[in-house]
Design a protein around this motif. Structure first.
Motif, PDB file in Angstrom:
ATOM      1  N   ASP A  20       0.833  -1.197   0.000  1.00  0.00           N
ATOM      2  CA  ASP A  20       0.000   0.000   0.000  1.00  0.00           C
ATOM      3  C   ASP A  20       0.873   1.254   0.000  1.00  0.00           C
ATOM      4  N   THR A  21       0.464   2.274  -0.749  1.00  0.00           N
ATOM      5  CA  THR A  21       1.260   3.499  -0.829  1.00  0.00           C
ATOM      6  C   THR A  21       1.383   4.190   0.528  1.00  0.00           C
ATOM      7  N   ALA A  22       0.332   4.170   1.326  1.00  0.00           N
ATOM      8  CA  ALA A  22       0.400   4.806   2.651  1.00  0.00           C
ATOM      9  C   ALA A  22       1.388   4.065   3.548  1.00  0.00           C
ATOM     10  N   PHE A  23       1.439   2.737   3.443  1.00  0.00           N
ATOM     11  CA  PHE A  23       2.408   1.959   4.217  1.00  0.00           C
ATOM     12  C   PHE A  23       3.829   2.309   3.790  1.00  0.00           C
ATOM     13  N   ARG A  24       4.051   2.407   2.480  1.00  0.00           N
ATOM     14  CA  ARG A  24       5.392   2.757   1.994  1.00  0.00           C
ATOM     15  C   ARG A  24       5.791   4.144   2.493  1.00  0.00           C
ATOM     16  N   ALA A  25       4.833   5.057   2.561  1.00  0.00           N
ATOM     17  CA  ALA A  25       5.121   6.400   3.086  1.00  0.00           C
ATOM     18  C   ALA A  25       5.515   6.332   4.562  1.00  0.00           C
ATOM     19  N   LEU A  26       4.823   5.527   5.326  1.00  0.00           N
ATOM     20  CA  LEU A  26       5.141   5.391   6.755  1.00  0.00           C
ATOM     21  C   LEU A  26       6.542   4.820   6.964  1.00  0.00           C
ATOM     22  N   CYS A  27       6.978   3.959   6.060  1.00  0.00           N
ATOM     23  CA  CYS A  27       8.322   3.377   6.185  1.00  0.00           C
ATOM     24  C   CYS A  27       9.415   4.421   5.971  1.00  0.00           C
ATOM     25  N   LEU A  28       9.086   5.542   5.360  1.00  0.00           N
ATOM     26  CA  LEU A  28      10.050   6.632   5.166  1.00  0.00           C
ATOM     27  C   LEU A  28      10.180   7.525   6.398  1.00  0.00           C
ATOM     28  N   LYS A  29       9.266   7.379   7.331  1.00  0.00           N
ATOM     29  CA  LYS A  29       9.280   8.208   8.542  1.00  0.00           C
ATOM     30  C   LYS A  29      10.130   7.531   9.609  1.00  0.00           C
ATOM     31  N   LEU A  30      11.286   8.103   9.871  1.00  0.00           N
ATOM     32  CA  LEU A  30      12.154   7.564  10.916  1.00  0.00           C
ATOM     33  C   LEU A  30      11.709   8.105  12.272  1.00  0.00           C
ATOM     34  N   PRO A  31      12.091   7.434  13.344  1.00  0.00           N
ATOM     35  CA  PRO A  31      11.717   7.904  14.683  1.00  0.00           C
ATOM     36  C   PRO A  31      12.230   9.330  14.929  1.00  0.00           C
ATOM     37  N   ASP A  32      11.410  10.124  15.601  1.00  0.00           N
ATOM     38  CA  ASP A  32      11.802  11.505  15.892  1.00  0.00           C
ATOM     39  C   ASP A  32      12.478  11.584  17.263  1.00  0.00           C
ATOM     40  N   ILE A  47      -7.038   5.405  -1.804  1.00  0.00           N
ATOM     41  CA  ILE A  47      -6.008   5.344  -2.846  1.00  0.00           C
ATOM     42  C   ILE A  47      -5.414   6.733  -3.096  1.00  0.00           C
ATOM     43  N   GLY A  48      -6.267   7.738  -3.217  1.00  0.00           N
ATOM     44  CA  GLY A  48      -5.789   9.106  -3.418  1.00  0.00           C
ATOM     45  C   GLY A  48      -5.007   9.612  -2.213  1.00  0.00           C
ATOM     46  N   ALA A  49      -5.518   9.326  -1.024  1.00  0.00           N
ATOM     47  CA  ALA A  49      -4.834   9.769   0.203  1.00  0.00           C
ATOM     48  C   ALA A  49      -3.471   9.097   0.344  1.00  0.00           C
ATOM     49  N   GLY A  50      -3.401   7.819   0.031  1.00  0.00           N
ATOM     50  CA  GLY A  50      -2.123   7.103   0.106  1.00  0.00           C
ATOM     51  C   GLY A  50      -1.114   7.651  -0.882  1.00  0.00           C
ATOM     52  N   GLY A  51      -1.578   7.944  -2.093  1.00  0.00           N
ATOM     53  CA  GLY A  51      -0.693   8.525  -3.097  1.00  0.00           C
ATOM     54  C   GLY A  51      -0.163   9.882  -2.668  1.00  0.00           C
ATOM     55  N   LEU A 102       2.464   9.365   0.195  1.00  0.00           N
ATOM     56  CA  LEU A 102       3.765   8.909  -0.287  1.00  0.00           C
ATOM     57  C   LEU A 102       4.475  10.019  -1.058  1.00  0.00           C
ATOM     58  N   ALA A 103       3.772  10.668  -1.964  1.00  0.00           N
ATOM     59  CA  ALA A 103       4.393  11.732  -2.760  1.00  0.00           C
ATOM     60  C   ALA A 103       4.886  12.862  -1.866  1.00  0.00           C
ATOM     61  N   ASN A 104       4.088  13.263  -0.896  1.00  0.00           N
ATOM     62  CA  ASN A 104       4.470  14.378  -0.032  1.00  0.00           C
ATOM     63  C   ASN A 104       5.606  14.012   0.926  1.00  0.00           C
ATOM     64  N   THR A 105       5.661  12.770   1.358  1.00  0.00           N
ATOM     65  CA  THR A 105       6.776  12.325   2.195  1.00  0.00           C
ATOM     66  C   THR A 105       8.064  12.313   1.371  1.00  0.00           C
ATOM     67  N   CYS A 106       7.971  11.846   0.138  1.00  0.00           N
ATOM     68  CA  CYS A 106       9.136  11.873  -0.755  1.00  0.00           C
ATOM     69  C   CYS A 106       9.582  13.312  -1.009  1.00  0.00           C
ATOM     70  N   LEU A 107       8.627  14.211  -1.235  1.00  0.00           N
ATOM     71  CA  LEU A 107       8.964  15.620  -1.475  1.00  0.00           C
ATOM     72  C   LEU A 107       9.691  16.215  -0.272  1.00  0.00           C
ATOM     73  N   GLU A 108       9.202  15.934   0.920  1.00  0.00           N
ATOM     74  CA  GLU A 108       9.853  16.433   2.143  1.00  0.00           C
ATOM     75  C   GLU A 108      11.312  15.993   2.203  1.00  0.00           C
TER      76      GLU A 108
END
Length: 176
Positions: A41-53, A107-111, A114-120
């Motif tokens: 899932d795209t939202a899951f892939r986005a979460l994997c980009l978030k490292l612990p703060d 689907i739109g929210a997940g996309g 992911l896109a916004n996490t990559c942009l960050e």
């Protein structure tokens, strides 16, 4: 959690947490593998980009924490991840950003996530073309989610002209 362990060890050793990102079979390569797996899932892939703060790291350490040191370690690790994954992040950003009219569904929210996490992360590399990409997204998007994500990415960029312009525009457009 691998990232938290690396961060915690960096605090104890007084070293850097970036080695875990770039080492052979390191975190960066593991995240790249996850990003490439289109069955996830795209939202899951986005979460994997978030490292612990820093808050999560402080909780893990438990006592005698130096907030500045924790923040620096987390920032270094995110920067290392951004540089390590830059081509993959750009590819994921372009593929994940929904096109067409706004889709409020999963689907739109997940996309968007992911896109916004990559942009960050791309903007964190400090490369002007990625700040320009965020500026373009801010100027052309049709929804507040993408606009806020672009503004947030710009606010973390050293080019304060871009972030101040975005903040001013956002305030003007949404201060009703």
């Amino acid at each position: 959690d691998v990232a938290t362990s690396a961060q915690k060890q960096a605090v104890i050793d007084g070293g850097s947490a970036t080695d875990i990102v770039t080492s052979a079979n390191g975190l960066g390569d593991a995240i790249a593998t996850i990003l490439a797996d289109k069955s996830l899932d795209t939202a899951f892939r986005a979460l994997c980009l978030k490292l612990p703060d820093a808050g999560r790291l402080a909780q893990e350490i438990g006592q005698d924490v130096d907030p500045d040191q924790l923040h620096q370690i987390c920032e270094e690790q995110m920067m290392a991840l951004a540089h390590h994954l830059e081509p993959t992040l750009l590819e994921q950003y372009e593929a994940a950003m929904p096109t067409g009219s706004y889709d409020p569904g999963a689907i739109g929210a997940g996309g968007r996530q992911l896109a916004n996490t990559c942009l960050e992360l791309l903007v964190r590399t400090g490369k002007p073309e990625h700040a320009e990409r965020a500026k373009q997204q801010f100027a052309t998007t049709d929804n507040m989610t993408n606009r806020l994500a672009a503004m947030s990415a710009l606010a973390h960029h050293e080019a304060s002209d871009l972030s101040l312009a975005a903040l001013g525009t956002f305030e003007h457009d949404y201060s009703h």
